[in-house]
Design an enzyme around this catalytic site. Structure first.
Site, PDB file in Angstrom:
ATOM      1  CB  CYS A  83      36.733  39.108  44.917  1.00 25.59           C
ATOM      2  SG  CYS A  83      36.531  39.166  43.126  1.00 25.59           S
ATOM      3  CG  HIS A 318      41.170  36.710  41.979  1.00 26.33           C
ATOM      4  ND1 HIS A 318      40.654  36.267  43.188  1.00 26.33           N
ATOM      5  CD2 HIS A 318      40.468  37.831  41.656  1.00 26.33           C
ATOM      6  CE1 HIS A 318      39.685  37.097  43.570  1.00 26.33           C
ATOM      7  NE2 HIS A 318      39.555  38.041  42.659  1.00 26.33           N
TER       8      HIS A 318
END
Length: 363
Positions: A83, A318
């Site tokens: 991420c 996200h």
């Protein structure tokens, strides 16, 4: 030492998995950004560095550059730090400029969960250490730092309200370039009664847990990128420096607690520059889970007034490898709306227990 500055920053609208961007491959999401950022500088770009996490594999940065019509001389580098990949791409570009290995880069990330060929996630950690799902890891963080369900829900509601306010007052529009007729994030198609949803949501990762679908981010598609240049070159080419790269830090923590990884990274930067949280005007920490934000805020004494001021991933989503670049894009645009910012910071914790933090000086 050469100084790296960010002179432009943009992102695409963000869609939900199998939603409005479901037919866009990752390179098709990134290409319009590259075309926009490179305009007038096509032959001066040293490289395109993009983060990507869920594939399809290959050198997506090179493919995106070719799709964007950039010169064949622009090579492309694709990186995966889970991420934090999009923020790492920007960090790397800044360090390359500092070290004299180039003067002009496009850096960011792109992600299409909708078109990913992978049916299950990658391994984050060996079994003897523990390899939890990210939701389970968010529960671990909540337990370790005593973050209650109430605290998580309160932050999720705050983030939702901030995101909607930013959308409705046009703030988010400054960050975006449209994809065809798509000009805003899918989340803003319809307003939800978030306070009711938060109350009704059940724990999904642990019986009697505190992490729910309502205080967690979604799975998404999208891309974001910035134009990073050596400052003197930027000035000579007519660009205005907005964010000057000051420093960065990467930290490792136990893979069972990845949400805590921004804490040591941020602490290291602050100590190295003799700064405190009071000296940082705006902070972006990726909102993968409310438990993570509450824990980082408590441990670092970050007031919510300067943290994710226009909302974040809990609402808009996200898109893994792009999220770090989304945060920098938010900072880039927000400092231009404020008259007195000196330092801003972006940080993200990612699978496997890796934290990346980048400090910028506002020019």
């Amino acid at each position: 030492m050469k100084r790296a500055v960010i002179v432009q920053a943009k992102r695409t609208p963000i869609g939900k998995v199998n939603g409005m961007l479901k037919n866009f491959e990752p390179h098709e999401l990134a290409a319009p950004l590259l075309s926009f950022l490179a305009k007038g500088m096509e032959k001066k770009i040293d490289d395109v560095i993009l983060g990507n996490v869920v594939g399809p594999g290959g050198n997506i940065a090179r493919l995106s550059a070719l799709e964007a019509g950039l010169p064949l001389s622009v090579p492309g580098l694709t990186i995966d730090r889970q991420c934090s990949a999009g923020l790492e791409a920007i960090r790397l570009a800044c360090h390359l400029i500092q070290g004299g290995a180039g003067t002009c880069f496009i850096a960011g990330g792109t992600e299409s969960a909708s078109t990913s060929p992978f049916t299950k996630r990658a391994r984050f950690s060996p079994d003897n250490i523990g390899d939890p799902e990210m939701g389970a890891a968010a529960e671990h963080v909540a337990e370790m730092y005593s973050i209650s369900r109430e605290a998580q829900d309160a932050y999720a509601l705050l983030s939702y309200e901030r995101s909607w306010n930013a959308f409705e007052n046009g703030t988010l529009a400054d960050e975006l370039i449209p994809l065809g007729s798509l000009s805003h994030d899918q989340e803003f198609f319809k307003k939800r009664k978030m306070d009711t949803l938060l109350k009704r949501a059940k724990p999904i990762f642990k019986k009697d847990g505190t992490v729910t679908a309502a205080n967690s981010c979604g799975i998404n598609d999208g891309a974001a990128a910035v134009l990073v240049m050596e400052e003197e070159i930027a000035i000579k080419n007519g660009y205005k420096s907005i964010l000057r790269f000051a420093d960065s830090e990467v930290s490792g923590v136990h893979p069972n607690y990845p949400g805590s990884a921004p804490v040591p990274a941020i602490q290291a930067i602050l100590e190295r520059h003799y700064l405190t949280i009071d000296d940082i005007d705006l902070i972006e920490i990726n909102e993968a889970f409310s438990s993570k934000i509450a824990a980082c805020s408590n441990e670092l004494s970050i007031p919510y007034e300067k943290l994710n001021v226009n909302g974040g991933a809990l609402t808009i989503g996200h898109p893994y490898g792009a999220s770090g670049a989304v945060m920098v894009t938010k900072l880039f645009n927000e400092v231009q709306r404020r008259s007195e910012c000196k330092y801003v910071l972006a940080a993200i914790g990612s699978a496997g227990g890796v934290g990346v933090a980048v400090l910028f000086e506002v020019v």
